[in-house]
Design a protein around this motif. Sequence first.
Motif, PDB file in Angstrom:
ATOM      1  N   SER A  63       0.815  -1.222   0.000  1.00  0.00           N
ATOM      2  CA  SER A  63       0.000   0.000   0.000  1.00  0.00           C
ATOM      3  C   SER A  63       0.847   1.270   0.000  1.00  0.00           C
ATOM      4  N   LEU A  64       2.128   1.174   0.382  1.00  0.00           N
ATOM      5  CA  LEU A  64       2.962   2.378   0.390  1.00  0.00           C
ATOM      6  C   LEU A  64       3.749   2.569  -0.903  1.00  0.00           C
ATOM      7  N   VAL A  65       3.477   1.745  -1.901  1.00  0.00           N
ATOM      8  CA  VAL A  65       4.113   1.952  -3.210  1.00  0.00           C
ATOM      9  C   VAL A  65       3.554   3.263  -3.786  1.00  0.00           C
ATOM     10  N   THR A  66       4.443   4.082  -4.347  1.00  0.00           N
ATOM     11  CA  THR A  66       3.985   5.404  -4.816  1.00  0.00           C
ATOM     12  C   THR A  66       3.450   5.332  -6.255  1.00  0.00           C
ATOM     13  N   HIS A  67       2.698   6.363  -6.615  1.00  0.00           N
ATOM     14  CA  HIS A  67       2.200   6.462  -7.994  1.00  0.00           C
ATOM     15  C   HIS A  67       3.366   6.508  -8.976  1.00  0.00           C
TER      16      HIS A  67
ATOM     17  N   GLU B 157       3.806   4.003 -12.104  1.00  0.00           N
ATOM     18  CA  GLU B 157       3.773   4.475 -13.507  1.00  0.00           C
ATOM     19  C   GLU B 157       5.031   4.059 -14.259  1.00  0.00           C
ATOM     20  N   LYS B 158       6.179   3.941 -13.552  1.00  0.00           N
ATOM     21  CA  LYS B 158       7.437   3.656 -14.241  1.00  0.00           C
ATOM     22  C   LYS B 158       7.795   2.181 -14.238  1.00  0.00           C
ATOM     23  N   HIS B 159       6.907   1.317 -13.709  1.00  0.00           N
ATOM     24  CA  HIS B 159       7.259  -0.094 -13.557  1.00  0.00           C
ATOM     25  C   HIS B 159       6.985  -0.854 -14.865  1.00  0.00           C
ATOM     26  N   PRO B 160       8.027  -1.345 -15.549  1.00  0.00           N
ATOM     27  CA  PRO B 160       7.802  -1.935 -16.880  1.00  0.00           C
ATOM     28  C   PRO B 160       6.886  -3.168 -16.873  1.00  0.00           C
ATOM     29  N   GLU B 161       7.014  -4.046 -15.882  1.00  0.00           N
ATOM     30  CA  GLU B 161       6.148  -5.243 -15.863  1.00  0.00           C
ATOM     31  C   GLU B 161       4.702  -4.878 -15.560  1.00  0.00           C
ATOM     32  N   LEU B 162       4.501  -3.905 -14.663  1.00  0.00           N
ATOM     33  CA  LEU B 162       3.123  -3.462 -14.376  1.00  0.00           C
ATOM     34  C   LEU B 162       2.513  -2.838 -15.630  1.00  0.00           C
ATOM     35  N   ARG B 163       3.340  -2.101 -16.387  1.00  0.00           N
ATOM     36  CA  ARG B 163       2.846  -1.468 -17.619  1.00  0.00           C
ATOM     37  C   ARG B 163       2.352  -2.515 -18.616  1.00  0.00           C
ATOM     38  N   LEU B 164       3.077  -3.639 -18.702  1.00  0.00           N
ATOM     39  CA  LEU B 164       2.668  -4.706 -19.625  1.00  0.00           C
ATOM     40  C   LEU B 164       1.357  -5.348 -19.204  1.00  0.00           C
ATOM     41  N   LEU B 165       1.221  -5.616 -17.901  1.00  0.00           N
ATOM     42  CA  LEU B 165       0.032  -6.330 -17.416  1.00  0.00           C
ATOM     43  C   LEU B 165      -1.175  -5.403 -17.217  1.00  0.00           C
ATOM     44  N   PHE B 166      -0.906  -4.231 -16.648  1.00  0.00           N
ATOM     45  CA  PHE B 166      -2.014  -3.346 -16.234  1.00  0.00           C
ATOM     46  C   PHE B 166      -1.826  -1.915 -16.762  1.00  0.00           C
ATOM     47  N   PRO B 167      -1.868  -1.755 -18.092  1.00  0.00           N
ATOM     48  CA  PRO B 167      -1.599  -0.412 -18.645  1.00  0.00           C
ATOM     49  C   PRO B 167      -2.599   0.652 -18.179  1.00  0.00           C
TER      50      PRO B 167
ATOM     51  N   LEU C 114      -3.790   0.973 -15.250  1.00  0.00           N
ATOM     52  CA  LEU C 114      -3.326   1.428 -13.930  1.00  0.00           C
ATOM     53  C   LEU C 114      -2.085   2.317 -14.057  1.00  0.00           C
ATOM     54  N   THR C 115      -1.132   1.913 -14.901  1.00  0.00           N
ATOM     55  CA  THR C 115       0.089   2.725 -15.010  1.00  0.00           C
ATOM     56  C   THR C 115      -0.223   4.072 -15.693  1.00  0.00           C
ATOM     57  N   ASP C 116      -1.130   4.050 -16.687  1.00  0.00           N
ATOM     58  CA  ASP C 116      -1.573   5.321 -17.307  1.00  0.00           C
ATOM     59  C   ASP C 116      -2.197   6.240 -16.254  1.00  0.00           C
ATOM     60  N   ALA C 117      -3.065   5.662 -15.428  1.00  0.00           N
ATOM     61  CA  ALA C 117      -3.773   6.463 -14.420  1.00  0.00           C
ATOM     62  C   ALA C 117      -2.774   7.076 -13.442  1.00  0.00           C
ATOM     63  N   CYS C 118      -1.810   6.284 -12.997  1.00  0.00           N
ATOM     64  CA  CYS C 118      -0.843   6.791 -12.016  1.00  0.00           C
ATOM     65  C   CYS C 118       0.039   7.871 -12.633  1.00  0.00           C
TER      66      CYS C 118
ATOM     67  N   PRO D  47     -14.215   9.903  -5.166  1.00  0.00           N
ATOM     68  CA  PRO D  47     -14.798   9.307  -6.381  1.00  0.00           C
ATOM     69  C   PRO D  47     -13.983   9.673  -7.628  1.00  0.00           C
ATOM     70  N   ALA D  48     -13.131  10.714  -7.508  1.00  0.00           N
ATOM     71  CA  ALA D  48     -12.319  11.154  -8.641  1.00  0.00           C
ATOM     72  C   ALA D  48     -10.892  10.603  -8.582  1.00  0.00           C
ATOM     73  N   ALA D  49     -10.599   9.759  -7.596  1.00  0.00           N
ATOM     74  CA  ALA D  49      -9.232   9.216  -7.454  1.00  0.00           C
ATOM     75  C   ALA D  49      -8.841   8.469  -8.729  1.00  0.00           C
ATOM     76  N   ASP D  50      -7.650   8.754  -9.235  1.00  0.00           N
ATOM     77  CA  ASP D  50      -7.276   8.177 -10.536  1.00  0.00           C
ATOM     78  C   ASP D  50      -6.909   6.696 -10.472  1.00  0.00           C
TER      79      ASP D  50
END
Lengths: 285, 156
Positions: free
Chosen positions: A73-77, A81-91, A93-97, A120-123
């Motif tokens: 939970s303390l991982v930052t936005h 956003e800069k995590h390459p594996e997260l970008r592949l799996l969950f684009p 989420l990385t776009d939003a962050c 309700p507006a949290a990205d």
Amino acid sequence: MRRFSVIRIRSLEHLFDLAEKGMTNPYFLAGGTDLLIKIKDDLLIPPFTVLDISGLQELRSIHFEQDYVRIGSLVTHGEIEKHPELRLLFPSLTDACHGVGSPQIRNRATIGGNIGNASPAADSIPPLYVYGAELHLVNSKGERWVKIEDFFTGPGKTIRNPVEIIKEIRIPAEKRDYGTYLRLGQRKALAISKISLALAGKKKNGSMEDVKIALGAVGPTVIMAVETSLYLRGKELSSEVIKEAGNIIEKEAEPITDLRSSKEYRKKMCSTLLVKALTNWKQVA
Amino acid sequence: MSDLINLNFTVNGEKKHIKLDPSMTLLEILRNILKLTGTKEGCGKGECGSCTVLLNGKAVNACLVIASQLEEAEIITIEGLGKGEEIHPIQKAFIEEGAVQCGFCIPGMIMSAKALLDENPHPSEEEIKWGISGNLCRCTGYSKIVSAIEKAAKER
């Protein structure tokens, strides 16, 4: 800034010990980018106690497992956003962050904070809906897993107990064919979303098989566009289908007028954002 | 309020051991305790970027970090960029490009530029704009600031 009472939390055990003894109005401080502003604006009524959990290293890591990706939970936005594996799996989420606040804000603001704050507006939240995220909530009495859509009860309101901590977010490690996050704000940086749309989808034999769509800032919590998803299932990504999906989502969304946008504008923009997202998908497919 | 805490952290390479109220902001520590007034206070709410410093190598708003979060932290402020009398290449590029007018936003702007170039030594114009998107300037219209950062990147 006014002085206030802060306890630096050294471990989860330390937190649970304090919780057992009882505390007046505890608030967790993670990145601090929302809480410290609320304190400066006198929105927290004293007496309150700030529990600084930002030093809990165990909540700072990302784990890739067979079935799940687990994000502390303390991982930052900025880290997301800069995590390459997260970008592949969950684009989505990385776009939003990537679009949250500013570089300075993204370097501090945590995903757990974004969820706990329950705007309700949290990205980061609409993408977590479309990817089927679950939250691990822990307190001195025990632990529980909660689906993200069961967590929020209204603007700023959740089912979390005051000293219950969001320990991690787990997301099924399932690869989709497409994911995106589109938002409209007053400007690109440092603007709260007027409306946002997260979409993640799979295709099978040229047709859309499973498309999940979540809308931010159009209701008291993030909502899923269920009817629109149902409509898209089994259809090809043609211009006619995209147009019709835009009409359906406009009817499905029930936004309100507030200081950032009118109801009518938000309804129209639900359609515009969906058409844009599906058109982009069609172009990359 | 809280008891004072003993804090160990580094500012511009110098180790500090200070007793502080844990709710004091990094901005207050820098300006009022350490007398490093190069870091400016604009909005005090993370909107303007005037108070940008590097915290463990990353750009942050010093107004939105409090003392209790600073144990063992490494902080670089605008005062820590140059070497003695010699100014930093980013500072030099800002002067040469005429990127400074009233100057209030410049320390924060330069710290954001430093964070950007440390991570991405050859940014595109778009990446530069995104890198300074958390810093407001009400004088220049930004174009000379962007040119200065481009120049600093080229001359690295």
